[in-house]
Design a protein around this motif. Sequence first.
Motif, PDB file in Angstrom:
ATOM      1  N   ALA A  10      43.779  78.166-138.653  1.00 15.46           N
ATOM      2  CA  ALA A  10      43.807  77.987-139.681  1.00 15.46           C
ATOM      3  C   ALA A  10      42.624  79.037-141.338  1.00 15.46           C
ATOM      4  N   PHE A  11      41.722  79.645-139.661  1.00 21.00           N
ATOM      5  CA  PHE A  11      41.228  80.755-140.863  1.00 21.00           C
ATOM      6  C   PHE A  11      41.811  82.233-141.309  1.00 21.00           C
ATOM      7  N   VAL A  12      43.203  82.557-140.048  1.00 23.50           N
ATOM      8  CA  VAL A  12      44.030  83.207-140.036  1.00 23.50           C
ATOM      9  C   VAL A  12      44.556  83.460-141.618  1.00 23.50           C
ATOM     10  N   ARG A  52      30.029  82.679-135.099  1.00 17.44           N
ATOM     11  CA  ARG A  52      28.984  81.489-135.486  1.00 17.44           C
ATOM     12  C   ARG A  52      29.900  81.477-136.619  1.00 17.44           C
ATOM     13  N   ARG A  53      30.903  80.179-137.433  1.00 19.10           N
ATOM     14  CA  ARG A  53      31.582  79.581-138.519  1.00 19.10           C
ATOM     15  C   ARG A  53      31.587  79.834-139.622  1.00 19.10           C
ATOM     16  N   ASP A  54      30.271  80.095-140.031  1.00 18.55           N
ATOM     17  CA  ASP A  54      30.108  80.594-141.097  1.00 18.55           C
ATOM     18  C   ASP A  54      29.617  82.697-140.853  1.00 18.55           C
ATOM     19  N   THR A  55      30.051  83.175-140.356  1.00 20.10           N
ATOM     20  CA  THR A  55      30.032  84.374-140.316  1.00 20.10           C
ATOM     21  C   THR A  55      31.403  85.131-139.783  1.00 20.10           C
ATOM     22  N   VAL A  56      32.322  84.716-139.643  1.00 21.18           N
ATOM     23  CA  VAL A  56      34.034  84.888-139.232  1.00 21.18           C
ATOM     24  C   VAL A  56      34.498  85.852-140.282  1.00 21.18           C
ATOM     25  N   GLU A  57      33.913  85.744-140.884  1.00 22.88           N
ATOM     26  CA  GLU A  57      35.195  86.897-142.298  1.00 22.88           C
ATOM     27  C   GLU A  57      34.447  87.863-141.956  1.00 22.88           C
ATOM     28  N   PRO A  58      32.852  88.230-142.139  1.00 20.94           N
ATOM     29  CA  PRO A  58      31.909  88.987-141.569  1.00 20.94           C
ATOM     30  C   PRO A  58      31.801  90.459-140.999  1.00 20.94           C
ATOM     31  N   TYR A  59      32.216  89.146-139.696  1.00 20.49           N
ATOM     32  CA  TYR A  59      32.154  89.587-138.380  1.00 20.49           C
ATOM     33  C   TYR A  59      33.711  90.290-138.638  1.00 20.49           C
ATOM     34  N   VAL A  60      35.361  89.217-139.168  1.00 21.21           N
ATOM     35  CA  VAL A  60      36.588  90.232-138.736  1.00 21.21           C
ATOM     36  C   VAL A  60      36.099  92.031-139.895  1.00 21.21           C
ATOM     37  N   ARG A  61      35.362  91.861-140.920  1.00 18.18           N
ATOM     38  CA  ARG A  61      35.139  92.943-141.715  1.00 18.18           C
ATOM     39  C   ARG A  61      35.092  93.757-140.837  1.00 18.18           C
TER      40      ARG A  61
END
Length: 170
Positions: A10-12, A52-61
């Motif tokens: 879902a995130f992807v 952590r689910r609230d930091t997924v996008e920053p992690y991927v960036r």
Amino acid sequence: MSGADHDFGAFVAARATTLLRVAYLACGDEAEAEDLLQTALERTYRNWDRVRRDTVEPYVRRVIINTAISRARRRAILNIIPMRVPPERAARSTDVDLRHVLMDALRGLPPRQRAVVVLRYWEDLSETQTAEVLGCTLGTVKSQASKAMAKLRTALGEETVEGVIGNAHA
């Protein structure tokens, strides 16, 4: 399919296009951007239970940016120049011409400065958020942004830089 697999999928599905844009801006090449994103998503998936689910996008960036910087350094050491837009994709309009000129100017920036410009002005992250993604200090973000903008102004002209960077979200 497990719950974790579903969450990752879902995130992807929700964020892949935005993350691909970050990757493209970080490296300036479509094929390389796709590879950067794939690498980042693979690393994220392997660590999904620890992110952590609230930091997924920053992690991927952060993975995208760090990988782009590492590859650029490796290419510099090996003196390899990445292929640009293939000739069969010739520019057809002024906007496309301007986009190519901007991408050439971005490619001319050192990887860290390019990362700061992409995160600050295209992704609209704050200086603090950019520092977190890059794992550096706020002062480093400010100095790298200042140096990058000075180089872009020299390469493109003051009005062009302000117009393009100011309209990055348009």
